[in-house]
Design an enzyme around this catalytic site. Structure first.
Site: not given
Length: 353
Positions: A42, A198
Site C-alpha cells: 500500500k 495498517d
C-alpha cells in the site's frame, strides 16, 4: 572488502536458494488443500498525523491505497500431536513458533526473499505468527494444530509499504477460511486492529480513509489504476524515532488541504500529503535526494514518501513510464519497482480445477 572466496560462498547460497525455490510446490511441501493468497502493498495518499492521545498513540487520518505489487502466500493447516507441538517448543528453531490459548498452535514460516534486499525474520517475531496466535486465542481453539506458511516476499521491509501488516491480514483471511469463520467476523476484525493500524486496512483493500489512530475505517473511495514507481534507498527509517522527531516539531496538515482530501470521492482527486515526511527525511537525508530526483522527472506534486519511509512513490502517466523510471533509479543504486494503484485486498486466489 569482500574477497573472492566470500563472493563464491554467497553465489553458492543464492544458487541453492534458487534451486530450492524452483522445486517448491504448495501441494508437495504443504499438502493438499493449501490456500494460495495475494498480500498487496500500500501507499498513503494522505497521512495527517495529529496530537498524541492519552493512550500514547497519535491521532491520525490517512487515505491508503493498495498496490498491484504483492507478496504471495501459501497457508495449510492440519492436526498435530501434543508431542509434536511440545517438541517444537523446546527446539528453538528460527522458522517455527508455538502459541495458541493452550500453547497448542505450531506455526512454521518459510520466507523466500524476492526483493534482493535480504530478509531474515524469526517466526516468533513475524507478524504472521502473531496474527495466527491472536486469532487462535480469540476463537479459543484448543486442539493441537500445525499451520505451515510460505511467504514469497516482493514487498521490501522498512519501506512504509505495509508488507508485514499485509502478510498478517492475509494470514487472518487464510485462517478464517481454514477454520470456517467469516473473514468479516468481529473477532477477525478486532484481531486485525489489535495488530496495527495498517492490518485492518488490508482486510478492506482498494482505497479507504481511516481515522482514530489510522485503524478505524471511515469510508471507501473509488480506487485508481494509475501507474506508480517505487524507489527505496538501502537504509530504513525507525518509525518510532520518526514520530519522536515529529513530536519535537509538529507540522499539522493545512485545514483546507485536509478538507479537500476528505471530500474526495475518487482516489485520483486526493492531494498527496504526508506531514511525517520532514521528520523521516531528517533521520535519513538520502530520502531528500530520492524525492528531488523523482520530482525533477514527474513534478513535486506527484511524489510522496510512503508512511515513515523509506520508500518514496511517484505517480506517472503509464506503466512504460514507470518501468523506465524504475530502471533509471536502479542505476542510482536504489531499489525500484514499477507497479499500479490497485483495488486489491488480502485475498485467497481461486483454485484452478
Amino acid at each position: 572488502m569482500i574477497d573472492n572466496a566470500q563472493r563464491n560462498r554467497e553465489a553458492e547460497v543464492n544458487l541453492l536458494a534458487a534451486a530450492r525455490d524452483a522445486q517448491w510446490s504448495a501441494t508437495t511441501f504443504l499438502g493438499p488443500g493449501s490456500l494460495k493468497l495475494v498480500s498487496p502493498a500500500k501507499v498513503n495518499l494522505l497521512l495527517a498525523i495529529g496530537a498524541v492521545r492519552p493512550d500514547g498513540y497519535h491521532e491520525a487520518r490517512t487515505i491508503m491505497h493498495a498496490l498491484a505489487l504483492h507478496d504471495t502466500m501459501y497457508v495449510h493447516a492440519a492436526p498435530a500431536s501434543a508431542d509434536e507441538v511440545a517438541r517444537a517448543a523446546t527446539e528453538s528453531r528460527a522458522e517455527v513458533a508455538v502459541g495458541g490459548p493452550a500453547e497448542n498452535l505450531l506455526v512454521s514460516i518459510d520466507l523466500s526473499d524476492r526483493t534482493g534486499q535480504g530478509l531474515a525474520v524469526a517466526a516468533a517475531d513475524n507478524l504472521v505468527f502473531k496474527a495466527a496466535d491472536a486469532l487462535a486465542r480469540a476463537l479459543d481453539r484448543r486442539d493441537c494444530e500445525r499451520v505451515s506458511v510460505r511467504i514469497e516476499k516482493h514487498i521490501p521491509a522498512q519501506g512504509g509499504l505495509g508488507g508485514g501488516s499485509s502478510n498478517a491480514a492475509t494470514m487472518l483471511v487464510a485462517l478464517a477460511q481454514l477454520w470456517d469463520v467469516p473473514a468479516d467476523d468481529d473477532r477477525v476484525v478486532a484481531v486485525a486492529r489489535s495488530l496495527g493500524a495498517d492490518v485492518a486496512f488490508f482486510l478492506q483493500g482498494g482505497c479507504a480513509q481511516l481515522g482514530g489512530t489510522g485503524d478505524t475505517l471511515e469510508r471507501t473511495l473509488a480506487p485508481s489504476r494509475q501507474a506508480v514507481v517505487l524507489v527505496k534507498p538501502a537504509d530504513g527509517v525507525c518509525t518510532a524515532e520518526a514520530y519522536r522527531r515529529f513530536d519535537e516539531r509538529p507540522t499539522p496538515v493545512q485545514p483546507a488541504v485536509l478538507e479537500a482530501a476528505c471530500a474526495a470521492a475518487d482516489a485520483a482527486d486526493v492531494p498527496l500529503v504526508n506531514n511525517l515526511a520532514p521528520a523521516a527525511e531528517a533521520l535519513l537525508s538520502e530520502l531528500v535526494a530520492v524525492r528531488q530526483w523523482l520530482a525533477d522527472r514527474v513534478g513535486a506534486q506527484n511524489v510522496l514518501l510512503c508512511g515513515s519511509g523509506s520508500a518514496t512513490f511517484a505517480l506517472v502517466d503509464d506503466y512504460d513510464a514507470a518501468s523506465a523510471l524504475a530502471l533509471a533509479a536502479g542505476k542510482q543504486g536504489w531499489w525500484a519497482r514499477p507497479t499500479n494503484l490497485s483495488g486489491l485486498r488480502a485475498a485467497i486466489v481461486p483454485s484452478r480445477r
